[in-house]
Write a protein that holds these residues in place. Structure first.
Motif, PDB file in Angstrom:
ATOM      1  N   LEU A 217      44.962  32.878  40.689  1.00 53.24           N
ATOM      2  CA  LEU A 217      45.040  33.263  42.081  1.00 53.24           C
ATOM      3  C   LEU A 217      44.256  34.548  42.285  1.00 53.24           C
ATOM      4  O   LEU A 217      44.315  35.462  41.470  1.00 53.24           O
ATOM      5  CB  LEU A 217      46.489  33.476  42.495  1.00 53.24           C
ATOM      6  N   LEU A 218      43.550  34.600  43.380  1.00 52.06           N
ATOM      7  CA  LEU A 218      42.767  35.790  43.693  1.00 52.06           C
ATOM      8  C   LEU A 218      43.614  36.812  44.431  1.00 52.06           C
ATOM      9  O   LEU A 218      44.550  36.457  45.149  1.00 52.06           O
ATOM     10  CB  LEU A 218      41.567  35.404  44.557  1.00 52.06           C
ATOM     11  N   ASP A 219      43.267  38.085  44.239  1.00 57.45           N
ATOM     12  CA  ASP A 219      43.930  39.149  44.991  1.00 57.45           C
ATOM     13  C   ASP A 219      43.663  38.947  46.476  1.00 57.45           C
ATOM     14  O   ASP A 219      42.691  38.300  46.865  1.00 57.45           O
ATOM     15  CB  ASP A 219      43.391  40.520  44.568  1.00 57.45           C
ATOM     16  N   SER A 220      44.522  39.539  47.303  1.00 53.83           N
ATOM     17  CA  SER A 220      44.407  39.359  48.753  1.00 53.83           C
ATOM     18  C   SER A 220      43.034  39.767  49.282  1.00 53.83           C
ATOM     19  O   SER A 220      42.493  39.108  50.167  1.00 53.83           O
ATOM     20  CB  SER A 220      45.513  40.118  49.474  1.00 53.83           C
ATOM     21  N   GLU A 221      42.438  40.835  48.738  1.00 51.30           N
ATOM     22  CA  GLU A 221      41.131  41.261  49.246  1.00 51.30           C
ATOM     23  C   GLU A 221      40.009  40.300  48.861  1.00 51.30           C
ATOM     24  O   GLU A 221      38.937  40.326  49.425  1.00 51.30           O
ATOM     25  CB  GLU A 221      40.795  42.691  48.800  1.00 51.30           C
ATOM     26  N   ASP A 222      40.266  39.415  47.890  1.00 48.38           N
ATOM     27  CA  ASP A 222      39.270  38.434  47.458  1.00 48.38           C
ATOM     28  C   ASP A 222      39.571  37.011  47.927  1.00 48.38           C
ATOM     29  O   ASP A 222      38.882  36.073  47.544  1.00 48.38           O
ATOM     30  CB  ASP A 222      39.160  38.440  45.929  1.00 48.38           C
ATOM     31  N   LYS A 223      40.598  36.843  48.735  1.00 43.78           N
ATOM     32  CA  LYS A 223      41.007  35.504  49.198  1.00 43.78           C
ATOM     33  C   LYS A 223      39.858  34.737  49.837  1.00 43.78           C
ATOM     34  O   LYS A 223      39.779  33.519  49.703  1.00 43.78           O
ATOM     35  CB  LYS A 223      42.173  35.597  50.193  1.00 43.78           C
ATOM     36  N   SER A 224      38.967  35.416  50.539  1.00 44.28           N
ATOM     37  CA  SER A 224      37.858  34.734  51.208  1.00 44.28           C
ATOM     38  C   SER A 224      36.913  34.054  50.219  1.00 44.28           C
ATOM     39  O   SER A 224      36.161  33.164  50.587  1.00 44.28           O
ATOM     40  CB  SER A 224      37.079  35.714  52.083  1.00 44.28           C
TER      41      SER A 224
END
Length: 146
Positions: free
Chosen positions: A1-8
């Motif tokens: 899972l990606l961190d929230s800042e990398d969700k895009s």
């Protein structure tokens, strides 16, 4: 899972390569992420490895060997390094790269303390309490003057 800042970026993720899952238990050495990436590219799309990419990935593998594994190169790392060096004979000699890495490893000139602390930062969390641990490498001579 990606961190929230990398969700895009999530839709761009093709595969996750985890060194933790591919540990060589007989030697108890964790494979470097870079060697696993090179191995994967060589198997799936070897034409993607340019000399510039080989230079970057080879340097990353050698850096891990010099800084984290006490100059030990695993069989897998040696195999990957040899393939890159065979494919791109104009790469600088391995000894030259290792020498530069060893010279700069303990040389703090021009590096801020924040950069040193973040370099190998590890976080441990039990869900409630978060602890950050960061090794700082220095020679005994430097340590004696602090």
């Amino acid at each position: 899972l990606l961190d929230s800042e990398d969700k895009s970026l999530e839709s761009a993720v093709v595969k996750v390569i985890s060194p933790d899952e591919q540990c060589d238990s007989s030697l108890e050495l964790q494979a470097s992420s870079s060697s696993l990436v090179v191995k994967e590219i060589l198997q799936e799309a070897p034409e993607l490895i340019t000399q510039q990419l080989a230079y970057l990935l080879r340097g990353s593998i050698l850096f891990k060997c010099v800084s984290l594994e006490a100059d030990r190169i695993t069989e897998q790392q040696e195999k990957v390094l040899s393939i890159l060096e065979e494919k791109f004979p104009d790469l600088p000699p391995r000894e030259e790269i290792i020498s530069v890495l060893q010279e700069t490893q303990f040389n703090p000139q021009g590096v801020r303390i924040e950069e040193v602390m973040l370099k190998d930062l590890k976080e441990i969390s039990d869900g409630e309490i978060k602890v950050a641990i960061s090794p700082v490498y220095m020679t005994l001579e430097v340590r004696g003057t602090i």
